[in-house]
Structures are given as structure tokens and as C-alpha cells.
Design a protein around this motif. Structure first.
Motif, PDB file in Angstrom:
ATOM      1  N   GLN A   6       0.819  -1.209   0.000  1.00 37.12           N
ATOM      2  CA  GLN A   6       0.000   0.000   0.000  1.00 37.12           C
ATOM      3  C   GLN A   6       0.863   1.274   0.000  1.00 37.12           C
ATOM      4  O   GLN A   6       0.343   2.381  -0.055  1.00 37.12           O
ATOM      5  N   VAL A  42       2.783   5.167   4.276  1.00 37.13           N
ATOM      6  CA  VAL A  42       1.325   5.046   4.247  1.00 37.13           C
ATOM      7  C   VAL A  42       0.710   6.115   5.140  1.00 37.13           C
ATOM      8  O   VAL A  42       1.367   6.687   6.026  1.00 37.13           O
ATOM      9  N   GLN A  46      -4.628   4.404   6.611  1.00 36.15           N
ATOM     10  CA  GLN A  46      -4.235   3.110   6.067  1.00 36.15           C
ATOM     11  C   GLN A  46      -3.668   2.201   7.151  1.00 36.15           C
ATOM     12  O   GLN A  46      -3.955   1.000   7.179  1.00 36.15           O
TER      13      GLN A  46
END
Length: 485
Positions: A6, A42, A46
């Protein structure tokens, strides 16, 4: 998805970001980083969503019924956690002088006294940092006892075939040869077989009562008499102490040493690799060999007992006094229960197990030992389903996950084919037990009508069945942005 996947350049989670610190002096240049650690970039949202999602994919005592036989997976009271984390406990340095540690030492001393009273032992040491370490301490003290008496030929440790696997492992680690004792068809130790092997080479016997077969060893008196008559000692594996808490004491059965799993009977956090605590209790003959340090009280001050006062001690098994935070949780739990509460633990643990056993028998499940009442746990065998339907115990276990239940212990003890070792503990409600029975009944029906559905379970979990052998042999816990494939 891994949190690294991510990651995007420039994102920040400021609340989780490490604070800038002054460079540490004195570290050789070759040990210093030349570039920043490859941490994921991130956002805070998140991070929160990622780890919340991971937690929701796990089974735990806080979220599911966890009837793991021989593990006593019961609720950890939040009050124990809160009190063990009081500032005075958290801020205490382990090297603080005795005069500045009287409060925590008083708690540890009282825990020693409580565990002595509960087990019927003459003395207790709290220092072993896990149940397995307590087990090793127990057999090490048996070895030290025989060596001190010049009885070095006692190199054999008797272990029933239904024992926990750690028992023979600990015995071998302590330098003993293991001799296995068979179990009779009624679930009790074969006394005649024991009588044939016990003798001048016998250092002791390792067993638990109730046993891992979920039944109380009815011949414990003759077993203790036979081993003691031959000059050996009795070791009690404390894994099943929850079944008899407040009802009967291992010391009164004739045991000379016991380790206690505080994460089981005394409801400290269980699993995850630690921290743990496995105190050991001993009869008077083994008291000189207890591991140090221990706490003593002269009526006014609490002081540490060390090697100076106990020159025959097997020594230190952990830094300082062991895992004090876990010991404090056990102390608070024991004080909250009191003697009457401890009796209720044993009574309700046994009541819940026998209720489950009776309901499952009524539903057509086969008990491993018909005619024997359960202790705090019991065994059912699914050998008929495996033979006639091709649906195994593991298939049942995996399908239980779809119904929101962690499986009981599977395929242990090994001498019962296709077995489930089920332990409900005392903290579960009748409604939870009924729901578990209903799930097993549904799976049994599915196995008869739709066997492929059960054989291919689980169907509702984040992952299907894993290749356990491959995972063990090709363990991969590292992530790299440049991984092959």
C-alpha cells in the motif's frame, strides 16, 4: 495485501512516525545505517485500517469460543491487566534496592504463599519464565536431589504414553532416559506395567492428573506408593490444574514437584510466544534445590533469597525475578477469586465439560472412554466418520472455522485415533456451549450428506488450507520490493 504493497512515496502517518533523536555517540561507524530503513510510506488511516483488518481475521479468546483441549484457553480478566500496570509496578527498576521494592515484593511473596496453599507444596519459586522452563526446572531438581544423595544411577524417567510431548523432551534435556508407560483401555495408567519397570534406576515419573485423556487418574495413590517405594519422585505437569483447583491438591496425591502454567489456571495472557510464567512448587525434600531468587518475609521486611542462602539451588533460570508483570496478573486474579472462587473454577470447568460431553453423546458422537466422566476436558473420536465417509478430524476442525469456532485440539493424544480433545473452561456460557454442539451436529450431518463440502473447508476464511509442511520447511517472513515473482 501487505502494508508494504500500500506504500506510496510521500505518504506519512505522523502519529506513528518515529521521533527524531540525537545521534547516539560511541557506536562504531561500521554499525551505523547508511540509508533509512525501508519502512512503508502510508497514511494514518491506512495503518489503522490495515491492522484492524488483520485483527478481525484472527481467532482469539476475546472474539470466539476457543475449546483447545489441554490448553485452558479462558478469559483474561481486564481487571488483572489494569492493576498489574499501575505506575508503581511499571516504573520499578529490577535493580532497585529491596527498601524501594517492598510493595511488589509483598505481592510476589503472597503469590508464592497462595500457590503453596493451592498445590499443597512446601515451597514455591516464581522465576521460570514459561511452563516449559518450569517443567525443565522440575526435572532438574529431581536430578539434583538424586545426585546430592550419591544416587547417580537413577537415570530413567517414566512417562505415560498419554503425556504431553514436552515431558519426555524435558526429561531428555535434563539428562534422563525415558521409559514409556502404557495406558489401559479405561484411560488409567497401566499399574502392572509400571510395577514391572520401576526400580533402582527410576529417578521419577512425569504425569498430570487429570491426564491428557480427560479423565482423573484413579490409581494415583498406588502409583505414588510404587514410585516412592522404589526411591523415585513424582513430577506433576500443571497443564490440567484448572480441573482440580480448590478441590484436590497435587501435594496430597503424593507429588514432589509441580510446575504451574499461569496462562492456563491463573488466566494470564496465553499464546503468541510470551511473555510467560511457569512457577514451580516442591515438597520439603526438594526445597533446597529451588531456582532463585525467591522472596522471603521476616515479619517486617521482604528480602530476596539468592544463591548465598541456597547453595544447593539449581540456579537462576531467568533475569531477575522472572516475568513480574505476568506474575502480578496471576496474583490479582487469585486475590479476586479467593478460596471460594477457586473452588468454583474447578467446579464449573468440570460441569461445562460434562455438559458438553453428555450433549455430544446424545447427538451420536463417540466418546473415547465410555463410562468415564469428564474432568475439565474430554475426547471424542471421529474414527467412524473417517472410515465410513472419508471425512477426517481435520476436516471437522476446518469446517468449525466457518461456523465461528476455533477447533478443539486435534489428533492429540496420539493413542486415540481421529480424536478431538475438547476443553470448554469455566468462563463459557451455556449458550456458547449449545451453539458449539449445534455446529458439530450440523457438520456431522454435512459429512453424511455433502462430504465434499466438509473435506474442502474452510469456505469463509481469508485463506484456505495451508501447506503446513511447506510452511515449516520454507518459512518466509521477509518482504522485499524486489522479490522474485
Amino acid at each position: 495485501m501487505l502494508i508494504f504493497e500500500q506504500s506510496r512515496p510521500g505518504r506519512r502517518a505522523l502519529a506513528q512516525a518515529p521521533r527524531e533523536r540525537e545521534p547516539l555517540g560511541g557506536i562504531p561507524e561500521r554499525f551505523l545505517r547508511r540509508r533509512s530503513a525501508a519502512l512503508p510510506e502510508v497514511s494514518e488511516l491506512q495503518v489503522v485500517r490495515h491492522y484492524t483488518r488483520l485483527s478481525q481475521q484472527n481467532f482469539s479468546i476475546d472474539t470466539h469460543f476457543y475449546p483447545l483441549g489441554s490448553c485452558t484457553m479462558k478469559y483474561n480478566p481486564r481487571g488483572s491487566h489494569a492493576l498489574a500496570m499501575l505506575p508503581g509496578f511499571l516504573a520499578r527498576h529490577p535493580l532497585a534496592p529491596d527498601g524501594h521494592s517492598q510493595g511488589v515484593m509483598a505481592c510476589l511473596y503472597e503469590l508464592q504463599e497462595i500457590l503453596k496453599a493451592v498445590t499443597g507444596m512446601a515451597a514455591v519459586s516464581l522465576t521460570p519464565a514459561a511452563g516449559a522452563k518450569g517443567e525443565l526446572a522440575g526435572v532438574a531438581m529431581i536430578r539434583a536431589y538424586h545426585q546430592a544423595r550419591g544416587d547417580g544411577e537413577r537415570r530413567e524417567m517414566l512417562v505415560p504414553d498419554a503425556a504431553h510431548g514436552t515431558n519426555p523432551a524435558s526429561a531428555v534435556m535434563a539428562g534422563f532416559q525415558v521409559r514409556e508407560i502404557p495406558t489401559g483401555s479405561d484411560g488409567d495408567v497401566d499399574l502392572a506395567a509400571l510395577e514391572r519397570v520401576v526400580g533402582p534406576r527410576t529417578a521419577g515419573i512425569m504425569l498430570t492428573n487429570p491426564s491428557t485423556l480427560g479423565v482423573f487418574e484413579r490409581r494415583i495413590g498406588p502409583i505414588a506408593e510404587a514410585v516412592h517405594r522404589a526411591g523415585g519422585l513424582l513430577y506433576y505437569d500443571g497443564a490440567n490444574l484448572n480441573a482440580i483447583l480448590g478441590k484436590v491438591r497435587p501435594g496430597d496425591m503424593g507429588f514432589d514437584v509441580i510446575h504451574m502454567n499461569l496462562h492456563k489456571t491463573f488466566s494470564t495472557p496465553h499464546g503468541g510466544g510470551g511473555p510467560g510464567a511457569g512457577p514451580v512448587g516442591v515438597s520439603a525434600r526438594l526445597e533446597p534445590y529451588l531456582p532463585v531468587p525467591m522472596v522471603t518475609f521476616d515479619g517486617h521486611d521482604y528480602t530476596w533469597v539468592t544463591e548465598r542462602e541456597r547453595p544447593h539451588s539449581i540456579g537462576r533460570l531467568s533475569a531477575f525475578a522472572g516475568n513480574v508483570g505476568i506474575l502480578l496478573r496471576a496474583y490479582v486474579y487469585a486475590r479476586m477469586l479467593g478460596p471460594e472462587g477457586m473452588r468454583r473454577v474447578g467446579e464449573f470447568a468440570t460441569l461445562n465439560a460434562n455438559y458438553l460431553l453428555s450433549r455430544l453423546i446424545a447427538a451420536g458422537f463417540e466418546p473415547a472412554f465410555p463410562g468415564r466422566r469428564a474432568s475439565h476436558e474430554f475426547i471424542i473420536t471421529l474414527r467412524r466418520a473417517a472410515k465410513e465417509l472419508g471425512v477426517t478430524t481435520m476436516d471437522f476442525a476446518k469446517r468449525l472455522l466457518d461456523y465461528g469456532f476455533h477447533a478443539p485440539t486435534t489428533y492429540f493424544p496420539l493413542l486415540v485415533p481421529e480424536c478431538l480433545l475438547i476443553e470448554p473452561t469455566e468462563t463459557e456460557t451455556p449458550e456458547a456451549l449449545d451453539a458449539f454442539v449445534e455446529a458439530l451436529v450440523k457438520i456431522k450431518q454435512e459429512a453424511e450428506e455433502q462430504p465434499d463440502l466438509v473435506r474442502s473447508a474452510p469456505h469463509r476464511m481469508p485463506v484456505k488450507r495451508l501447506d503446513d509442511v511447506r510452511a515449516a520447511r520454507e518459512l518466509n517472513l521477509r518482504w522485499s520490493a524486489h522479490q522474485d515473482g
